[in-house]
Design an enzyme around this catalytic site. Structure first.
Site, PDB file in Angstrom:
ATOM      1  N   HIS A 305       0.848  -1.191   0.000  1.00  0.00           N
ATOM      2  CA  HIS A 305       0.000   0.000   0.000  1.00  0.00           C
ATOM      3  C   HIS A 305       0.874   1.229   0.000  1.00  0.00           C
ATOM      4  CE1 HIS A 305      -3.198   2.809   1.026  1.00  0.00           C
ATOM      5  NE2 HIS A 305      -4.006   1.883   0.554  1.00  0.00           N
ATOM      6  N   ASP A 362      -8.026  -5.423  -0.041  1.00  0.00           N
ATOM      7  CA  ASP A 362      -8.515  -6.255  -1.139  1.00  0.00           C
ATOM      8  C   ASP A 362      -8.144  -7.722  -0.981  1.00  0.00           C
ATOM      9  OD1 ASP A 362      -9.758  -4.235  -2.657  1.00  0.00           O
ATOM     10  OD2 ASP A 362      -7.777  -3.475  -3.155  1.00  0.00           O
TER      11      ASP A 362
HETATM   12  N1  CMC Z   1       4.145  -7.706  -4.839  1.00  0.00           N
HETATM   13  C1  CMC Z   1       5.495  -7.693  -5.016  1.00  0.00           C
HETATM   14  N2  CMC Z   1       6.260  -6.582  -4.878  1.00  0.00           N
HETATM   15  C2  CMC Z   1       5.651  -5.451  -4.533  1.00  0.00           C
HETATM   16  C3  CMC Z   1       4.242  -5.376  -4.328  1.00  0.00           C
HETATM   17  C4  CMC Z   1       3.510  -6.563  -4.496  1.00  0.00           C
HETATM   18  N3  CMC Z   1       2.172  -6.553  -4.326  1.00  0.00           N
HETATM   19  N4  CMC Z   1       3.892  -4.112  -4.002  1.00  0.00           N
HETATM   20  C5  CMC Z   1       5.039  -3.402  -3.989  1.00  0.00           C
HETATM   21  N5  CMC Z   1       6.093  -4.205  -4.310  1.00  0.00           N
HETATM   22  C6  CMC Z   1       7.509  -3.815  -4.344  1.00  0.00           C
HETATM   23  C7  CMC Z   1       7.809  -2.906  -5.520  1.00  0.00           C
HETATM   24  O1  CMC Z   1       8.171  -3.652  -6.668  1.00  0.00           O
HETATM   25  C8  CMC Z   1       8.949  -2.075  -4.972  1.00  0.00           C
HETATM   26  O2  CMC Z   1      10.103  -2.879  -4.983  1.00  0.00           O
HETATM   27  P1  CMC Z   1      11.569  -2.188  -5.194  1.00  0.00           P
HETATM   28  O3  CMC Z   1      11.755  -1.268  -4.023  1.00  0.00           O
HETATM   29  O4  CMC Z   1      12.502  -3.341  -5.216  1.00  0.00           O
HETATM   30  O5  CMC Z   1      11.502  -1.455  -6.511  1.00  0.00           O
HETATM   31  C9  CMC Z   1       8.563  -1.893  -3.492  1.00  0.00           C
HETATM   32  O6  CMC Z   1       7.760  -3.020  -3.174  1.00  0.00           O
HETATM   33  C10 CMC Z   1       7.810  -0.604  -3.214  1.00  0.00           C
HETATM   34  O7  CMC Z   1       6.611  -0.587  -3.973  1.00  0.00           O
HETATM   35  P2  CMC Z   1       6.071   0.659  -4.815  1.00  0.00           P
HETATM   36  O8  CMC Z   1       5.790   0.214  -6.203  1.00  0.00           O
HETATM   37  O9  CMC Z   1       6.957   1.842  -4.637  1.00  0.00           O
HETATM   38  O10 CMC Z   1       4.714   0.949  -4.057  1.00  0.00           O
HETATM   39  P3  CMC Z   1       3.623   1.988  -4.520  1.00  0.00           P
HETATM   40  O11 CMC Z   1       3.311   2.785  -3.331  1.00  0.00           O
HETATM   41  O12 CMC Z   1       4.026   2.712  -5.756  1.00  0.00           O
HETATM   42  O13 CMC Z   1       2.404   1.037  -4.931  1.00  0.00           O
HETATM   43  C11 CMC Z   1       0.620  -0.481  -4.702  1.00  0.00           C
HETATM   44  C12 CMC Z   1       1.451   0.617  -4.032  1.00  0.00           C
HETATM   45  C13 CMC Z   1      -0.599  -0.784  -3.832  1.00  0.00           C
HETATM   46  C14 CMC Z   1       0.104   0.015  -6.085  1.00  0.00           C
HETATM   47  C15 CMC Z   1       1.506  -1.735  -4.877  1.00  0.00           C
HETATM   48  O14 CMC Z   1       1.915  -2.204  -3.601  1.00  0.00           O
HETATM   49  C16 CMC Z   1       0.802  -2.837  -5.633  1.00  0.00           C
HETATM   50  O15 CMC Z   1       0.847  -2.832  -6.871  1.00  0.00           O
HETATM   51  N6  CMC Z   1       0.133  -3.807  -4.930  1.00  0.00           N
HETATM   52  C17 CMC Z   1      -0.644  -4.827  -5.582  1.00  0.00           C
HETATM   53  C18 CMC Z   1      -1.973  -4.236  -6.053  1.00  0.00           C
HETATM   54  C19 CMC Z   1      -2.931  -4.018  -4.904  1.00  0.00           C
HETATM   55  O16 CMC Z   1      -3.125  -4.878  -4.057  1.00  0.00           O
HETATM   56  N7  CMC Z   1      -3.601  -2.840  -4.918  1.00  0.00           N
HETATM   57  C20 CMC Z   1      -4.619  -2.503  -3.921  1.00  0.00           C
HETATM   58  C21 CMC Z   1      -4.210  -1.366  -3.026  1.00  0.00           C
HETATM   59  S1  CMC Z   1      -5.279  -1.242  -1.584  1.00  0.00           S
HETATM   60  C22 CMC Z   1      -6.815  -0.749  -2.180  1.00  0.00           C
HETATM   61  C23 CMC Z   1      -6.792   0.602  -2.732  1.00  0.00           C
HETATM   62  O17 CMC Z   1      -6.588   1.567  -1.953  1.00  0.00           O
HETATM   63  O18 CMC Z   1      -7.066   0.743  -3.905  1.00  0.00           O
END
Ligand code: CMC
Length: 427
Positions: A305, A362
């Site tokens: 998140h 989710d």
């Molecule tokens: N599985 C594997 N790796 C992950 C995941 C995941 N679900 N989420 C983040 N990471 C990794 C990401 O690749 C990055 O790694 P590195 O530092 O090596 O590059 C690190 O963790 C930090 O992640 P980020 O991409 O900077 O995180 P963000 O804040 O940009 O994205 C997120 C947040 C929710 C979009 C992302 O965690 C994600 O894609 N999760 C899966 C989709 C999901 O469950 N979404 C629902 C969110 S909750 C409901 C809502 O509010 O909509």
């Protein structure tokens, strides 16, 4: 004493005011930055950017705190209903009995759709995603409810009730349309959630009466999704609303933003992932290894998140509810076993621990909705019904803020520098 932050760039030094929120959050006010220095800020994904000051919802992502208008989500989950919580979000305080009664009456009054609207549903293909129908039909509401601009101030209460009520009918009709089933009229004797389930599942010859467990669980799901401050879809609603677009047009845009798998669409993606792991005979450990491999393009859906870096309090509440409801309904779901195993391994895996990736809302909402007999195609639609009061509250807050300006970010241009036009036969 006014606090300031000092910015030095080249031989320039400027003082920028620091704004403090009621929970001690600090933000540097950079509204004069460009005028004074020629600089802009660059913050892709807005992870460090406060777009507004808001009194609707407070989140402390490090401590796992979520409060609507100051009320902890745990207390609301225990004592409130979705309808009462919606009024709280939109109006800023808990309603008294008369206010709640009036709101409930309005929700009942506005539940039916204009008969002519049924023709719109006929135009959608049977396999149209319900989110596409929802967005289009919310926009359609503005063709009969608004003058295309914003509503007069004193109409906001009526408009909010109308939108919250009709979105439920539209959602149910979009599902009926996908199955080629007749539309079921709302039943004025039923409360908000039971009425939605009636419109989803009744037949003209037999009314569907949802069990109390299912009604309570859906109430909880809707309430937990009701607001989440400046997330992607709410920010979209605010951006669209900042141009003084009407409430319906702004919320229809929010549906589009919510649809994506990184946001509301994650509840569908979680279930698809669990099904793929289960059916494909993959172990939880193998799935986890894939999620850690950046080349795989596979993420552990329902994990991580932008704001919560400890735990998502909504996920904790839903996990408990899912355990209880599945047991009461006597549902044995192998996907829940896969989910439990994934969670167990991820919570001790250094990749997930170091990046502070925890199950989000989710991860469990899909399992719960599946146990309640709600089809996967409707998961994100239900998220949208739940998020509607939040969108309305933010639209209203912005609309009433005299200092609000149209959202218009800047950019760092990286395209070609000045070129001359070449006639087509010389290219
Ligand atoms: N599985 C594997 N790796 C992950 C995941 C995941 N679900 N989420 C983040 N990471 C990794 C990401 O690749 C990055 O790694 P590195 O530092 O090596 O590059 C690190 O963790 C930090 O992640 P980020 O991409 O900077 O995180 P963000 O804040 O940009 O994205 C997120 C947040 C929710 C979009 C992302 O965690 C994600 O894609 N999760 C899966 C989709 C999901 O469950 N979404 C629902 C969110 S909750 C409901 C809502 O509010 O909509």
């Amino acid at each position: 004493m006014t606090r300031t932050a000092t910015l030095t760039y080249g031989d320039q030094t400027i003082e920028l005011p620091v704004i403090e929120g009621t929970e001690g959050e600090l933000g540097v006010d950079i509204s004069q930055l460009r005028a004074k220095t020629g600089l802009i800020t660059l913050d892709p994904g807005f992870g460090n950017t406060g777009a507004c000051q808001s009194g609707v919802t407070f989140i402390d992502g490090d401590k796992g705190i979520l409060r609507y208008r100051g009320l902890p989500i745990e207390q609301l989950a225990e004592h409130s209903t979705f309808v009462e919580t919606a009024w709280l979000l939109i109006n800023g305080k808990l309603p008294n009995r008369a206010e709640l009664d009036q709101f409930s009456k309005r929700l009942t009054k506005y539940a039916p759709l204009h008969e002519g609207f049924k023709n719109h549903f006929e135009g959608f293909p049977l396999n149209a995603p319900p989110m596409a129908i929802l967005s289009a039909m919310i926009n359609t509401l503005s063709s009969s409810s608004c003058d295309g601009r914003q509503a007069p101030e004193d109409d906001i209460d009526e408009l909010s009730a109308k939108l919250m009520s009709k979105v439920r009918t539209i959602a149910a009709y979009s599902y009926r349309r996908s199955l080629g089933l007749p539309f079921i009229y709302p039943d004025p004797k039923l409360r908000y959630v039971a009425n939605f389930l009636h419109m989803m599942f009744s037949m003209p010859y037999e009314q569907h009466i949802a069990s109390q467990e299912v009604v309570d669980a859906l109430n909880l799901i809707l309430m937990l999704h009701a607001d989440h401050e400046q997330n992607c879809s709410t920010s979209t609603v605010r951006v669209v609303g900042s141009s003084k677009a009407n409430l319906y047009a702004s919320c229809a845009a929010g549906v589009g933003a919510l649809w994506g798998p990184l946001h509301g669409g994650a509840n569908v993606a979680v279930l698809e992932m669990l099904e793929a792991i289960h059916k494909g005979g993959m172990s939880a450990a193998e799935a986890l290894a894939l999620a850690k491999d950046k080349q795989s393009g596979f993420k552990l859906m329902g994990f991580g998140h932008r704001v919560y870096k400890n735990f998502d309090p909504r996920a904790l509440i839903l996990k408990r509810a899912a355990d209880k409801v599945l047991e009461r309904l006597g549902v044995r779901d192998p996907l829940l076993d896969v989910a439990r195993k994934l969670e167990e391994l991820a919570l001790i895996d250094p990749y997930f621990v170091e990046r502070k990736l925890y199950p989000n809302v989710d991860f469990y909402s899909g399992i719960l909705m599946r146990a309640m007999g709600i089809p996967t195609s409707m998961f994100t639609v239900i998220f949208a019904i739940g998020r509607m009061p939040g969108w309305i509250a933010h639209w209203k807050e912005q609309n009433q803020d005299a200092a609000s300006r149209i959202a218009r970010p800047r950019q760092i241009y990286t395209g070609p520098t000045l070129q001359s036009y070449t006639p087509i036969d010389q290219r």
